[in-house]
Design a protein around this motif. Sequence first.
Motif, mmCIF file in Angstrom:
data_model
loop_
_atom_site.group_PDB
_atom_site.id
_atom_site.type_symbol
_atom_site.label_atom_id
_atom_site.label_comp_id
_atom_site.label_asym_id
_atom_site.label_seq_id
_atom_site.Cartn_x
_atom_site.Cartn_y
_atom_site.Cartn_z
ATOM 1 N N LYS A 63 0.829 -0.954 0.103
ATOM 2 C CA LYS A 63 -0.006 -0.001 -0.054
ATOM 3 C C LYS A 63 1.037 1.341 -0.221
ATOM 4 C CE LYS A 63 -4.018 0.503 1.147
ATOM 5 N NZ LYS A 63 -5.222 0.917 0.262
ATOM 6 N N ILE A 64 2.091 1.330 0.788
ATOM 7 C CA ILE A 64 2.820 2.479 0.718
ATOM 8 C C ILE A 64 3.601 2.681 -0.585
ATOM 9 C CG2 ILE A 64 5.019 3.208 1.804
ATOM 10 C CD1 ILE A 64 4.111 1.898 4.559
ATOM 11 N N GLY A 65 3.750 1.475 -1.246
ATOM 12 C CA GLY A 65 4.561 1.589 -2.441
ATOM 13 C C GLY A 65 3.598 2.360 -3.658
ATOM 14 N N GLU A 66 1.964 1.758 -3.153
ATOM 15 C CA GLU A 66 1.428 2.179 -4.506
ATOM 16 C C GLU A 66 0.881 3.626 -4.166
ATOM 17 O OE1 GLU A 66 -2.215 -0.180 -3.491
ATOM 18 O OE2 GLU A 66 -1.392 -1.945 -4.358
ATOM 19 N N ASN A 67 1.222 3.967 -2.702
ATOM 20 C CA ASN A 67 0.889 5.703 -2.511
ATOM 21 C C ASN A 67 2.038 6.433 -2.619
ATOM 22 O OD1 ASN A 67 -1.772 4.994 -2.045
ATOM 23 N ND2 ASN A 67 -1.316 4.821 0.256
ATOM 24 N N VAL A 68 3.350 5.740 -3.159
ATOM 25 C CA VAL A 68 4.554 6.681 -3.041
ATOM 26 C C VAL A 68 4.413 8.202 -3.559
ATOM 27 C CG1 VAL A 68 5.741 5.658 -4.831
ATOM 28 C CG2 VAL A 68 7.121 6.406 -2.917
ATOM 29 N N GLU A 69 3.806 8.059 -4.618
ATOM 30 C CA GLU A 69 3.603 9.459 -5.507
ATOM 31 C C GLU A 69 3.114 10.718 -4.414
ATOM 32 O OE1 GLU A 69 5.195 10.204 -8.023
ATOM 33 O OE2 GLU A 69 5.518 8.066 -8.830
ATOM 34 N N LYS A 70 2.258 10.324 -3.660
ATOM 35 C CA LYS A 70 1.542 11.272 -2.912
ATOM 36 C C LYS A 70 2.089 11.605 -1.654
ATOM 37 C CE LYS A 70 -2.382 9.001 -1.800
ATOM 38 N NZ LYS A 70 -3.694 8.619 -1.425
ATOM 39 N N TYR A 71 3.169 10.969 -1.054
ATOM 40 C CA TYR A 71 3.637 11.301 0.143
ATOM 41 C C TYR A 71 4.855 12.500 -0.018
ATOM 42 C CZ TYR A 71 2.120 6.570 1.784
ATOM 43 O OH TYR A 71 1.551 5.379 1.829
ATOM 44 N N LYS A 72 4.840 13.366 0.964
ATOM 45 C CA LYS A 72 5.718 14.506 1.307
ATOM 46 C C LYS A 72 7.015 13.959 1.220
ATOM 47 C CE LYS A 72 2.306 17.779 3.493
ATOM 48 N NZ LYS A 72 2.232 18.693 4.218
ATOM 49 N N THR A 73 7.233 12.603 1.996
ATOM 50 C CA THR A 73 8.744 12.342 2.085
ATOM 51 C C THR A 73 8.506 10.660 2.029
ATOM 52 O OG1 THR A 73 10.554 12.287 3.523
ATOM 53 C CG2 THR A 73 8.276 12.008 4.535
ATOM 54 N N TYR A 74 9.514 10.077 1.720
ATOM 55 C CA TYR A 74 9.581 8.847 1.521
ATOM 56 C C TYR A 74 9.449 8.149 3.068
ATOM 57 C CZ TYR A 74 11.148 9.034 -3.409
ATOM 58 O OH TYR A 74 11.179 9.192 -4.584
ATOM 59 N N PRO A 75 8.380 7.372 3.213
ATOM 60 C CA PRO A 75 8.176 6.987 4.642
ATOM 61 C C PRO A 75 9.194 5.953 5.155
ATOM 62 C CG PRO A 75 6.297 6.882 3.342
ATOM 63 C CD PRO A 75 7.220 7.149 2.316
ATOM 64 N N ARG A 76 9.853 6.033 6.224
ATOM 65 C CA ARG A 76 10.562 4.709 6.914
ATOM 66 C C ARG A 76 9.562 3.670 6.919
ATOM 67 N NH1 ARG A 76 15.115 7.737 9.030
ATOM 68 N NH2 ARG A 76 15.434 9.459 7.533
ATOM 69 N N ILE A 77 10.130 2.286 6.903
ATOM 70 C CA ILE A 77 9.252 1.256 6.897
ATOM 71 C C ILE A 77 10.335 0.490 7.960
ATOM 72 C CG2 ILE A 77 8.107 -0.788 5.839
ATOM 73 C CD1 ILE A 77 7.973 0.744 3.413
ATOM 74 N N VAL A 78 9.807 0.137 9.349
ATOM 75 C CA VAL A 78 10.640 -0.609 9.995
ATOM 76 C C VAL A 78 9.639 -1.767 10.722
ATOM 77 C CG1 VAL A 78 11.578 -0.811 12.273
ATOM 78 C CG2 VAL A 78 12.177 1.317 10.840
ATOM 79 N N GLY A 79 10.002 -2.967 10.308
ATOM 80 C CA GLY A 79 9.034 -4.167 10.773
ATOM 81 C C GLY A 79 9.562 -5.221 11.276
ATOM 82 N N GLU A 80 9.060 -5.953 12.191
ATOM 83 C CA GLU A 80 9.351 -7.345 12.783
ATOM 84 C C GLU A 80 8.119 -8.297 12.555
ATOM 85 O OE1 GLU A 80 9.322 -10.575 15.153
ATOM 86 O OE2 GLU A 80 9.314 -8.908 16.396
ATOM 87 N N THR A 81 8.155 -9.156 11.801
ATOM 88 C CA THR A 81 7.109 -9.847 11.558
ATOM 89 C C THR A 81 6.752 -11.252 12.221
ATOM 90 O OG1 THR A 81 8.064 -10.963 9.662
ATOM 91 C CG2 THR A 81 6.798 -9.044 9.247
ATOM 92 N N GLY A 82 7.668 -12.316 11.717
ATOM 93 C CA GLY A 82 7.504 -13.623 12.589
ATOM 94 C C GLY A 82 8.775 -14.415 12.438
ATOM 95 N N GLY A 83 8.547 -15.756 12.893
ATOM 96 C CA GLY A 83 9.741 -16.461 12.803
ATOM 97 C C GLY A 83 9.291 -18.106 12.961
ATOM 98 N N LYS A 84 10.266 -18.619 12.530
ATOM 99 C CA LYS A 84 10.190 -20.185 12.405
ATOM 100 C C LYS A 84 11.418 -20.580 13.295
ATOM 101 C CE LYS A 84 7.839 -24.049 11.925
ATOM 102 N NZ LYS A 84 6.618 -24.374 12.952
ATOM 103 N N ASP A 85 11.561 -20.396 14.296
ATOM 104 C CA ASP A 85 12.672 -20.426 15.132
ATOM 105 C C ASP A 85 13.331 -21.900 15.511
ATOM 106 O OD1 ASP A 85 12.549 -17.483 15.250
ATOM 107 O OD2 ASP A 85 11.096 -17.949 16.568
ATOM 108 N N PHE A 86 14.603 -22.090 15.554
ATOM 109 C CA PHE A 86 15.192 -23.332 15.450
ATOM 110 C C PHE A 86 16.074 -23.621 16.838
ATOM 111 C CE2 PHE A 86 17.936 -20.988 12.729
ATOM 112 C CZ PHE A 86 19.410 -21.404 13.350
ATOM 113 N N ILE A 87 15.904 -24.740 17.262
ATOM 114 C CA ILE A 87 17.218 -25.154 18.040
ATOM 115 C C ILE A 87 17.688 -26.392 17.352
ATOM 116 C CG2 ILE A 87 17.900 -26.394 20.074
ATOM 117 C CD1 ILE A 87 15.437 -25.357 21.380
ATOM 118 N N PHE A 88 19.182 -26.141 17.062
ATOM 119 C CA PHE A 88 20.038 -27.346 16.158
ATOM 120 C C PHE A 88 21.091 -27.771 17.254
ATOM 121 C CE2 PHE A 88 20.998 -28.694 11.998
ATOM 122 C CZ PHE A 88 21.951 -29.640 12.340
ATOM 123 N N ALA A 89 20.835 -29.131 17.488
ATOM 124 C CA ALA A 89 21.733 -29.891 18.380
ATOM 125 C C ALA A 89 22.900 -30.748 17.742
ATOM 126 C CB ALA A 89 21.199 -30.706 19.386
#
Length: 544
Positions: free
Chosen positions: A276-302
């Motif tokens: 959505k931000i990419g689609e709207n990029v023309e209208k923004y006064k400044t390029y928005p900073r995008i910071v995100g943490e999503t998910g994980g499939k976290d492991f234990i390896f022995a």
Amino acid sequence: MSNAHFNIQEPVNEPYLQYAPGSAERKALKEVLKEQKAEQIEIPAIINGKEVKTDRKADVVMPHNHSHKLGTVYYCGEKEVKQAIEGALEARKEWAEMPWQDRVAIFLKAADIITGPKRFEMNAATMLGQSKTPHQSEIEAVGELADFFRFNAWYLKRLYEDQPHSPDGMWNRTEYRPLEGFVFAVTPFNFTAIAANLPSAPAMCGNVSLWKPSPESIYSSWYVMQVLKEAGLPDGVIQFLPGEGADVGDPAIDSKDLAGLHFTGSMGTFNHLWKKIGENVEKYKTYPRIVGETGGKDFIFAHNTADVDRLVIAAVRGAFEYQGQKCSAASRMYIPKSIWGDFKEKFVPEVNKIKVGDIEDFSNFMGAVISRKAFDKISGYIDYAKESDDAEIIAGGTYDDSEGYFVQPTVIVTSDPKFKSMEEEIFGPVLTIYVYKDKDFEKTLDLCDSTSPYALTGAIWARDRYALNQMADRLRQAAGNFYINDKPTAAVVNQQPFGGSRKSGTNDKAGSVANLLRWVSMRSMKETFAAPLDWTYPYLGEEK
């Protein structure tokens, strides 16, 4: 006017209370739990410091007793979001100009309120609203949240002190300006501390934030907002906007004044917002900073030299604390055949000891999963494993939603390293184990690295230092937070800055100065004390 250079001492991490039987803190917490449980509260939006109630509302219930109502939340839509944006931009005029020491003083005070008079209130709200045990609540809703506020203040001071070299005759300076516009903070259900940090970190840097808390953790988020108001946060700096998905997100993302997105949540939602931000990029006064943490499939390896007794405890805690509802929770495990028998013999009885139930019973290690939606998703994976020829459930495998959304800690063993529960994020108390042949150690490292699209946390186990080095090198890109002979959870602010890459997010490391850098815009300034009076350079002279 401030005529001094103000300093902030390096903080220390907030100590945790233990809530042991007979302790004063245990008694105090139980009293507050009773008080909060007995009262139903109203949770409106807070826009420009005023409470706003709409005609769209929902019940707030306890996951471990979904018939018990804690309160009513009022949801925002486009009208309220536009009002919040307008108010935030007006508040920005004064907030961005406020001296930094006065901004951070508010959050330092909030930290002291959280760890002092509101400690048990914050804990109780998180326990009741998110079904956390006292330990899980204490370490984040109090400890981590206070650490975020205190260390971010210190990081900001250090950031401002980072200044360029100035040769003779000039003064070079760097100014760290807040972004032009507002930051949209979209926060998750699983950590009260993360929910508070996402709008607050940009605000500390002089920005204004629109905060969309998760509907599933709205109860504790409301208490956070009350603490910030008590600490003196000016109206409009953080606009509190409860709501569902697109009702709040779309008008925020569509605004020309969007300057940043601070997000923790699912990969699908983050992808949608980024598009959505990419689609709207023309209208923004400044390029928005995008910071995100999503998910994980976290492991234990022995490795086959791993300390089995310690590995057992790390796997129990890493997979099943807070019902596996941590982005960092261990959800897949690779273990060599040579130690599998010993590990299984010790691990399964420990898993079977875990008590699951109401978090007001402090003998329970696990509470309920957060919602009906989560319960259905997790139980679906368990049922899939039960019906598969490639998997066996060796512990748990049962669930019950008659009173609360309870899922027993479940351990699946699979012969297929690409089994569904080895690849996909479940976000629940389900650990899948793949037993590999010792001779396939290197091949299995490749499997671990390539099986999941995520790269958030991971843990490796061995006594052999050569093996540890080999594992760490081969899995260099597999996790942004990497643990050696430990569980892959429980990152601490200023000790293990948190974040991952690949499809786990932008790895901007909450709990470090790196995150604050995303919420400032640098201005390089050069002042010349005696500017030249002649435009020519020596090389222009004629040969003699």
